[in-house]
Design a protein around this motif. Structure first.
Motif, short mmCIF file in Angstrom:
data_model
loop_
_atom_site.label_atom_id
_atom_site.label_comp_id
_atom_site.label_asym_id
_atom_site.label_seq_id
_atom_site.Cartn_x
_atom_site.Cartn_y
_atom_site.Cartn_z
N LEU A 148 -0.07 -14.26 3.47
CA LEU A 148 0.30 -14.48 2.08
C LEU A 148 -0.18 -13.31 1.24
CD1 LEU A 148 1.53 -16.62 0.10
CD2 LEU A 148 -0.79 -17.52 -0.16
N LEU A 149 0.71 -12.77 0.42
CA LEU A 149 0.39 -11.68 -0.51
C LEU A 149 0.50 -12.21 -1.93
CD1 LEU A 149 2.49 -8.78 1.10
CD2 LEU A 149 0.10 -9.39 1.57
N LEU A 150 -0.54 -12.00 -2.74
CA LEU A 150 -0.57 -12.45 -4.12
C LEU A 150 -0.74 -11.23 -5.03
CD1 LEU A 150 -3.01 -15.52 -3.82
CD2 LEU A 150 -0.50 -15.51 -3.64
N ASP A 151 0.26 -10.97 -5.86
CA ASP A 151 0.23 -9.80 -6.75
C ASP A 151 -0.15 -10.25 -8.16
OD1 ASP A 151 0.48 -7.37 -7.94
OD2 ASP A 151 2.65 -7.20 -7.70
N GLU A 152 -1.40 -10.01 -8.54
CA GLU A 152 -1.91 -10.36 -9.87
C GLU A 152 -1.49 -11.79 -10.26
OE1 GLU A 152 -3.81 -8.49 -11.79
OE2 GLU A 152 -3.51 -6.38 -11.23
#
Length: 201
Positions: A148-152
């Motif tokens: 999982l990638l969370l951008d800001e």
């Protein structure tokens, strides 16, 4: 290990690189705006191609110039939550959550973890910013991602909505179901949420 990244991107005549290895859980990359944090997530997701290097997640090679490997984004099994929630305005929350879901039977579990079960019949236009971010995270999790990638994920939220979103991310982190890489420019967020914090810049 979870993330093993060593990539270089050409910017004019110069080469800008990032190299790090993480363990399980939630890793936060913290650095000032404009340093390239989102570009790094795009590289891991396969949306941006570096000049050379490698990207491995949980021992699986996603990109390696030496080995000639460059998996397409849809083959990387990534759950990517962008800075804006990107919900479909013509679909209710439940339909947004189930869009692309690999296992619809997990809907109740994911909705409970993110505290969004009461929102399932709502339209995206009626959600607060924090609610929309939590729905976006839920949609990503229901795709059964390898990572999982969370951008800001907390940007532009008022204090109350930010706290709700942070608690939801903590619950996802503590479930240890999937390795998470998050980027932020807020040190306090990084220190609270991260199992480990990597400073870039």
């Amino acid at each position: 290990m979870s993330f093993d990244v060593d990539v270089h991107v050409k910017r004019g005549e110069a080469s800008v690189g990032a190299c790090f290895v993480t363990g399980d859980g939630l890793t936060v990359l913290v650095g000032p705006s404009g340093i390239g944090k989102t570009s790094l997530l795009d590289i891991i997701a396969g949306l941006l191609k570096p000049a050379y290097g490698h990207v491995r997640v949980n021992g699986r090679t996603l990109f390696d110039t030496h080995a000639g490997i460059d998996l397409a984004p849809e083959r990387r099994r990534v759950g990517y939550v962008f800075q804006d929630a990107r919900l479909f305005p013509h679909r209710r929350v439940q339909a947004n959550l189930l869009y692309g879901a690999r296992d619809a039977t997990r809907l109740a579990e994911v909705a409970a973890t993110l505290d969004i079960a009461h929102l399932l019949r709502r339209w995206p236009r009626t959600l607060s910013g924090g609610e929309a971010r939590r729905v976006a995270i839920g949609r990503a999790l229901l795709r059964d991602p390898a990572f999982l990638l969370l951008d800001e994920p907390l940007s532009s939220l008022d204090p109350a909505r930010r706290e709700e979103a942070m608690q939801a991310i903590e619950r996802v982190r503590d479930a240890r179901a999937v390795p998470i890489l998050m980027v932020t420019h807020e040190v306090a967020e990084a220190e609270r949420l991260g199992d480990r914090v990597i400073t870039i810049g």
